[in-house]
Design a protein around this motif. Structure first.
Motif, PDB file in Angstrom:
ATOM      1  N   THR A 165     -46.982  26.607  44.868  1.00  0.00           N
ATOM      2  CA  THR A 165     -46.820  27.522  46.024  1.00  0.00           C
ATOM      3  C   THR A 165     -48.060  26.592  46.623  1.00  0.00           C
ATOM      4  O   THR A 165     -48.659  25.714  46.231  1.00  0.00           O
ATOM      5  N   ASN A 166     -48.395  27.249  47.929  1.00  0.00           N
ATOM      6  CA  ASN A 166     -49.529  26.675  48.703  1.00  0.00           C
ATOM      7  C   ASN A 166     -50.883  26.708  47.817  1.00  0.00           C
ATOM      8  O   ASN A 166     -51.795  25.928  47.865  1.00  0.00           O
ATOM      9  N   TYR A 167     -50.875  27.833  47.185  1.00  0.00           N
ATOM     10  CA  TYR A 167     -51.933  28.188  46.364  1.00  0.00           C
ATOM     11  C   TYR A 167     -52.167  26.923  45.130  1.00  0.00           C
ATOM     12  O   TYR A 167     -53.525  26.563  45.161  1.00  0.00           O
ATOM     13  N   VAL A 168     -51.102  26.681  44.423  1.00  0.00           N
ATOM     14  CA  VAL A 168     -51.125  25.750  43.508  1.00  0.00           C
ATOM     15  C   VAL A 168     -51.525  24.197  44.076  1.00  0.00           C
ATOM     16  O   VAL A 168     -52.335  23.769  43.605  1.00  0.00           O
ATOM     17  N   LYS A 169     -50.889  24.127  45.216  1.00  0.00           N
ATOM     18  CA  LYS A 169     -51.322  22.536  45.872  1.00  0.00           C
ATOM     19  C   LYS A 169     -52.636  22.756  46.544  1.00  0.00           C
ATOM     20  O   LYS A 169     -53.364  21.706  46.212  1.00  0.00           O
ATOM     21  N   ARG A 205     -59.493  19.530  43.342  1.00  0.00           N
ATOM     22  CA  ARG A 205     -59.719  18.620  42.061  1.00  0.00           C
ATOM     23  C   ARG A 205     -59.655  17.261  42.611  1.00  0.00           C
ATOM     24  O   ARG A 205     -60.472  16.522  42.121  1.00  0.00           O
ATOM     25  N   ASN A 206     -58.513  16.817  43.299  1.00  0.00           N
ATOM     26  CA  ASN A 206     -58.343  15.438  43.466  1.00  0.00           C
ATOM     27  C   ASN A 206     -59.389  15.037  44.413  1.00  0.00           C
ATOM     28  O   ASN A 206     -60.183  13.854  44.327  1.00  0.00           O
ATOM     29  N   VAL A 207     -59.746  15.665  45.383  1.00  0.00           N
ATOM     30  CA  VAL A 207     -60.992  15.505  46.306  1.00  0.00           C
ATOM     31  C   VAL A 207     -62.260  15.216  45.799  1.00  0.00           C
ATOM     32  O   VAL A 207     -62.967  14.256  45.955  1.00  0.00           O
ATOM     33  N   PHE A 208     -62.530  15.964  44.834  1.00  0.00           N
ATOM     34  CA  PHE A 208     -63.861  15.858  44.251  1.00  0.00           C
ATOM     35  C   PHE A 208     -64.020  14.890  42.934  1.00  0.00           C
ATOM     36  O   PHE A 208     -65.033  14.267  42.866  1.00  0.00           O
ATOM     37  N   GLU A 209     -62.858  14.942  42.058  1.00  0.00           N
ATOM     38  CA  GLU A 209     -62.982  13.911  40.950  1.00  0.00           C
ATOM     39  C   GLU A 209     -62.416  12.664  41.644  1.00  0.00           C
ATOM     40  O   GLU A 209     -63.121  11.620  40.877  1.00  0.00           O
ATOM     41  N   LEU A 210     -61.330  12.597  42.048  1.00  0.00           N
ATOM     42  CA  LEU A 210     -60.747  11.274  42.448  1.00  0.00           C
ATOM     43  C   LEU A 210     -61.517  10.591  43.514  1.00  0.00           C
ATOM     44  O   LEU A 210     -61.690   9.296  43.455  1.00  0.00           O
ATOM     45  N   THR A 211     -61.539  11.118  44.639  1.00  0.00           N
ATOM     46  CA  THR A 211     -62.058  10.578  45.852  1.00  0.00           C
ATOM     47  C   THR A 211     -63.653  10.675  45.962  1.00  0.00           C
ATOM     48  O   THR A 211     -63.939   9.489  45.952  1.00  0.00           O
ATOM     49  N   GLY A 212     -64.259  11.705  45.501  1.00  0.00           N
ATOM     50  CA  GLY A 212     -65.574  11.621  45.208  1.00  0.00           C
ATOM     51  C   GLY A 212     -66.264  11.160  43.765  1.00  0.00           C
ATOM     52  O   GLY A 212     -67.466  10.701  44.011  1.00  0.00           O
ATOM     53  N   LYS A 213     -65.257  10.971  42.971  1.00  0.00           N
ATOM     54  CA  LYS A 213     -65.789  10.519  41.628  1.00  0.00           C
ATOM     55  C   LYS A 213     -67.103  11.332  41.100  1.00  0.00           C
ATOM     56  O   LYS A 213     -68.176  10.581  40.873  1.00  0.00           O
ATOM     57  N   PHE A 245     -56.704  13.638  53.256  1.00  0.00           N
ATOM     58  CA  PHE A 245     -55.833  13.366  52.164  1.00  0.00           C
ATOM     59  C   PHE A 245     -54.876  14.478  51.945  1.00  0.00           C
ATOM     60  O   PHE A 245     -54.024  14.663  50.867  1.00  0.00           O
ATOM     61  N   ASP A 246     -54.567  15.287  53.035  1.00  0.00           N
ATOM     62  CA  ASP A 246     -53.852  16.297  53.142  1.00  0.00           C
ATOM     63  C   ASP A 246     -52.380  16.190  53.342  1.00  0.00           C
ATOM     64  O   ASP A 246     -51.755  16.341  54.307  1.00  0.00           O
ATOM     65  N   SER A 247     -51.908  15.492  52.146  1.00  0.00           N
ATOM     66  CA  SER A 247     -50.379  15.202  52.327  1.00  0.00           C
ATOM     67  C   SER A 247     -49.263  16.113  52.359  1.00  0.00           C
ATOM     68  O   SER A 247     -48.086  16.355  52.602  1.00  0.00           O
ATOM     69  N   GLN A 248     -49.746  17.561  51.801  1.00  0.00           N
ATOM     70  CA  GLN A 248     -49.035  18.672  51.728  1.00  0.00           C
ATOM     71  C   GLN A 248     -49.119  19.426  53.056  1.00  0.00           C
ATOM     72  O   GLN A 248     -48.404  20.571  53.270  1.00  0.00           O
ATOM     73  N   ARG A 249     -49.818  19.046  53.977  1.00  0.00           N
ATOM     74  CA  ARG A 249     -49.996  19.787  55.213  1.00  0.00           C
ATOM     75  C   ARG A 249     -50.477  21.129  55.146  1.00  0.00           C
ATOM     76  O   ARG A 249     -50.096  21.940  55.835  1.00  0.00           O
ATOM     77  N   LEU A 250     -51.244  21.308  54.206  1.00  0.00           N
ATOM     78  CA  LEU A 250     -52.085  22.703  54.046  1.00  0.00           C
ATOM     79  C   LEU A 250     -53.005  22.935  55.276  1.00  0.00           C
ATOM     80  O   LEU A 250     -52.869  24.011  55.636  1.00  0.00           O
TER      81      LEU A 250
END
Length: 464
Positions: free
Chosen positions: A66-70, A76-84, A236-241
């Protein structure tokens, strides 16, 4: 012969008086104040993500991705992967339960995290305020809270107070509150507590977006960090949330991006009013410098008051609340100067009559980010002809509540089982808005200023 002499004398007097050379050359200046700018992000930022694990969240994960899971994956991706960045994860409870990044990834998107069926994740209520912990002195930290805002007992005042005490106060001037408000598919039970009476009902939104249930991700931290990671979420909003959600930041120091000035001038002005290159009277010549301003010359035949309508660029800060332009919420402070032909310089004029010659009114903000207003000029109030300078600083006092606050609030429900609404949402957000205004008013009072400076408009007027 005598008549001829008088004619010559009269002619000489005419040329001497009408062609008197300019003694003073002056400029109409209108320097634009610079709005505070901030660095893109902090160094060595730590992030703590708290997820509401109560049963009211279960419906967000019953029907797959769901949108919630996305959204959980996105932060998580923005802070861990993008922001490291180093990120800690918690399940909200009393006490809060620390979990690993792997557990966050594996369990927050499935029912076992919320239904109390697993001994690892026991059933909990919704003490959302338990996730709000004031940062230690000199600690560079952002707290992120994922919740439906169904606080225990529906007490959003308690939640607001905890936010104010920990983050949103005069001791933490660079801290802000960010909110990402999203609607998601939902299939589960809802709980609404009113007057100590707990109601529950089943709600299934299906795939109808109008029936999706809201949830909220709160960001508590420094303004520049919240703004930066909001931008990364959008990038990085590929899901268009983001396109179907709302992002906002409550922060008194950054309501507008730039101060509005007279960068664009209206084409239409009254017939007996002209817009000359320079104002020349009483042996003074006034021209504009390279700052935006307006020069007007009023013919002595213009007796009646008149208005000129303006539309100038307005630049709100990204993610900020709009200012409220309703009557009495926009004020202005004017400084008036008149050229003194005896002292050969401009001198401040303090007469209340002169200060009311020009009135700025009828404020509005268009959908295209244009600030529109009318200037009312009353020629009869000029005490005498001459060249005048007016500098108006325009202030906003109140912020505007977006319409979606009311539309998503439980009070606007279509029936008693409308799961597309959030209980006490508007009250919670109004509390944050009011706090933003209070912090700004407190700062303004100390500096003897008035709220948010949004515009500076300068006029040079020659009254013949």
């Amino acid at each position: 012969m005598m008549e001829s002499r008088w004619f010559v004398v009269a002619l000489v007097i005419f040329f001497v008086t009408s062609c008197t050379p300019v003694a003073v050359k002056d400029k109409l200046t209108c320097e634009k104040p610079v709005v505070n700018s901030y660095s893109s992000k902090s160094d060595n930022l730590k992030v703590a993500i708290y997820v509401d694990g109560s049963g009211s969240m279960l419906g967000y994960v019953k029907d797959g991705k769901t949108n919630y899971v996305k959204a959980l994956n996105a932060i998580r991706n923005v802070f861990e992967l993008t922001g490291k960045l180093p990120v800690e994860y918690y399940r909200i409870g009393n006490p809060n339960q620390k979990i690993t990044g792997s557990e966050y990834y594996s369990y927050t998107g499935v029912p076992v995290f919320y239904d109390g069926s697993n001994a690892k994740f026991k059933g909990v209520s919704s003490p959302i305020d338990a996730a709000i912990i004031a940062p230690a002195k000199d600690e560079n930290k952002m707290t992120v809270i994922v919740t439906d805002l169904e606080q225990n007992s529906g007490d959003v005042t308690k939640l607001n107070k905890k936010i104010q005490d920990a983050y949103f106060n005069e001791d933490k001037k660079d801290y802000a509150v960010g909110i990402w408000a999203i609607k998601s598919e939902f299939n589960g039970n809802l709980y609404v507590e009113e007057l100590n009476n707990l109601k529950s009902f089943a709600y299934n939104s299906g795939n109808t977006s109008e029936k999706f249930r809201p949830f909220y991700i709160l960001f508590l931290g420094r303004y520049n960090d919240i703004q930066y990671y909001f931008e990364q979420l959008q990038k990085f909003d590929s899901q268009r949330l983001i396109a179907n959600s709302n992002l906002m930041i409550f922060y008194p120091e950054k309501i507008i991006q730039n101060i509005s000035t007279l960068e664009t001038l209206p084409v239409s002005i009254p017939k007996l009013v002209t817009r000359p290159i320079s104002l020349v009277k009483d042996r003074v010549s006034v021209t504009k410098d390279n700052t935006p301003s307006e020069l007007l010359q009023i013919d002595n035949r213009q007796k009646e008051s008149f208005t000129i309508d303006y539309s100038v660029p307005f630049s709100p800060a990204q993610y900020s609340l709009f200012i409220n332009t309703d009557k009495n919420f926009i004020t202005s402070k004017v400084e008036v100067e008149k050229f003194d032909q005896f002292d050969k310089k401009f001198k401040a004029v303090n007469s209340s009559d002169v200060n009311s010659i020009i009135k700025l009114q009828n404020w509005k903000i268009s959908d295209k980010n244009q600030l529109t207003f009318s200037v009312l000029i009353e020629p009869g109030k000029f005490p005498n002809p001459g060249v005048y300078k007016f500098k108006f600083d325009v202030f906003a006092q109140v912020l505007q509540a977006p319409i979606w606050w009311k539309e998503w609030d439980w009070q606007s429900r279509s029936d008693e089982q409308d799961g597309s609404k959030t209980h006490n949402l508007e009250e919670f957000l109004i509390g944050l808005k009011n706090r933003t205004e209070t912090l700004q008013a407190g700062k303004s009072n100390k500096s003897e200023n008035n709220n948010w400076l949004i515009g500076r408009f300068c006029y040079g007027i020659q009254k013949n």
